[in-house]
Design a protein around this motif. Structure first.
Motif, short mmCIF file in Angstrom:
data_model
loop_
_atom_site.label_atom_id
_atom_site.label_comp_id
_atom_site.label_asym_id
_atom_site.label_seq_id
_atom_site.Cartn_x
_atom_site.Cartn_y
_atom_site.Cartn_z
N TYR A 60 129.53 128.67 20.56
CA TYR A 60 128.68 129.68 20.20
C TYR A 60 129.06 131.04 20.51
CZ TYR A 60 125.84 125.29 20.42
OH TYR A 60 125.48 123.99 20.36
N LEU A 97 121.35 129.82 30.19
CA LEU A 97 121.84 128.78 29.39
C LEU A 97 122.30 127.69 30.02
CD1 LEU A 97 123.09 131.15 26.55
CD2 LEU A 97 121.12 129.87 26.57
N ASN A 144 124.69 125.25 29.04
CA ASN A 144 125.67 125.00 28.46
C ASN A 144 126.60 126.30 28.41
OD1 ASN A 144 123.83 125.98 26.35
ND2 ASN A 144 125.01 124.59 24.95
N GLN A 164 130.22 126.78 26.67
CA GLN A 164 130.32 126.72 25.15
C GLN A 164 130.33 128.24 24.53
OE1 GLN A 164 127.69 123.06 25.38
NE2 GLN A 164 128.44 123.23 23.15
N ARG A 166 128.85 126.93 15.77
CA ARG A 166 127.59 126.45 15.23
C ARG A 166 126.92 127.70 15.01
NH1 ARG A 166 123.93 125.92 12.92
NH2 ARG A 166 122.20 124.13 12.86
N TYR A 167 126.75 128.68 15.80
CA TYR A 167 125.82 129.88 15.53
C TYR A 167 126.72 131.02 16.24
CZ TYR A 167 121.59 126.92 15.14
OH TYR A 167 120.57 126.02 15.05
N ILE A 179 117.74 131.18 22.20
CA ILE A 179 118.85 130.62 21.94
C ILE A 179 118.91 129.11 22.53
CG2 ILE A 179 121.46 130.81 22.75
CD1 ILE A 179 121.09 133.79 22.51
N GLN A 180 118.89 129.08 23.80
CA GLN A 180 118.64 127.54 24.35
C GLN A 180 117.76 126.48 23.38
OE1 GLN A 180 120.66 126.56 27.24
NE2 GLN A 180 120.20 124.66 25.85
N ILE A 204 119.63 125.83 20.13
CA ILE A 204 120.80 124.73 20.29
C ILE A 204 120.23 123.60 20.51
CG2 ILE A 204 122.59 124.15 22.16
CD1 ILE A 204 122.96 127.44 22.44
N ASP A 205 119.14 123.27 21.38
CA ASP A 205 118.43 122.01 21.42
C ASP A 205 117.79 121.44 20.35
OD1 ASP A 205 119.45 122.20 24.10
OD2 ASP A 205 117.32 123.01 25.03
N HIS A 256 117.92 122.80 16.76
CA HIS A 256 118.19 123.02 15.40
C HIS A 256 117.44 123.36 14.45
CE1 HIS A 256 122.69 122.25 16.77
NE2 HIS A 256 122.03 121.23 17.26
#
Length: 238
Positions: free
Chosen positions: A13, A30, A32, A35, A56-57, A148-149, A152-153, A155
């Motif tokens: 990301y 966040l 993760n 990443q 991914r984003y 954002i989190q 990601i969790d 989609h």
């Protein structure tokens, strides 16, 4: 056709931001963080996109440059806009909201498209507008990282905006000058809505000098503020 990541590899990301206050929030909000990659200007962003193959984003948190079509058509690009779109599309959303008397708003997470702030919406979250511009931007930053989190969790698929658009115009530097009429509340709102790093502060001209105001506070029918005096020079847009 959007770029699709290789599901056998760990997704990457990119956080694209021109404001320094976002970076300390990464580890705090966040889970993760390893990443994530940072881009502070278009050159850094282009370099990351050219090297990374599993993005991914790309999340744009307060970005000062036009994002090229070739990028948002290839990768899912997400921007955050401080209005309940389609109301308030366009520039200087915080200042335009406060000038119009709004006490709260929505932070909208949008997929980027050709037209500014017109993309489909992933989610909207309530955002109070009390305090200085810096306090509001920090509040919006925290909320952006929470979104954002969540993205990601989960989609999520964004949904088209509904309703008639209301377009805000980007404010000009001269509009930061203190109004000559109104009341103490008007002056307070004018000073606080411009009170953030990298933004042109509220000001008055005094001969060859600019007198700038910050840290406004109202007690009864009186307003106090910090004052900085400097020689005249050009001010940027907000």
């Amino acid at each position: 056709m959007l770029f699709r990541i290789n599901t056998l590899q760990k997704a990457t990301y990119i956080l694209a931001t021109s404001k320094p206050w976002h970076k300390p929030m990464l580890a705090k909000y966040l889970t993760n963080e390893s990443q994530f990659l940072w881009a502070n200007d278009p050159e850094q962003l282009n370099d990351l996109v050219s090297k990374e193959k599993n993005i991914r984003y790309i999340f744009f948190l307060h970005w000062n440059w036009l994002v090229p079509e070739i990028l948002w058509k290839k990768i899912e690009c997400v921007c955050f806009h401080m209005t309940d779109v389609p109301y308030g599309r366009g520039g200087s959303p915080l200042q335009n909201l406060i000038v119009r008397g709004h006490k709260e708003t929505k932070l909208s997470a949008l997929r980027m498209v050709q037209e500014m702030d017109a993309g489909p919406v992933y989610t909207k979250r309530p955002l109070p507008l009390e305090g200085t511009a810096q306090e509001i931007y920090l509040r919006a930053g925290k909320l952006s990282f929470e979104i954002i989190q969540w993205m990601i969790d989960n989609h999520p698929e964004p949904v088209p905006q509904q309703g008639e658009p209301v377009i805000f115009k980007r404010r000009r530097p001269e509009q930061s000058e203190l109004p000559e009429t109104g009341d103490i509340g008007t002056l307070y709102d004018h000073i606080r809505m411009l009170d953030a790093p990298t933004y042109p502060l509220a000001f008055i001209e005094y001969g060859e000098f600019i007198v700038e105001f910050s840290d406004a506070d109202v007690q009864g029918d009186e307003l106090s503020a910090s004052v900085r005096i400097r020689k005249k020079q050009n001010q940027g847009e907000i």
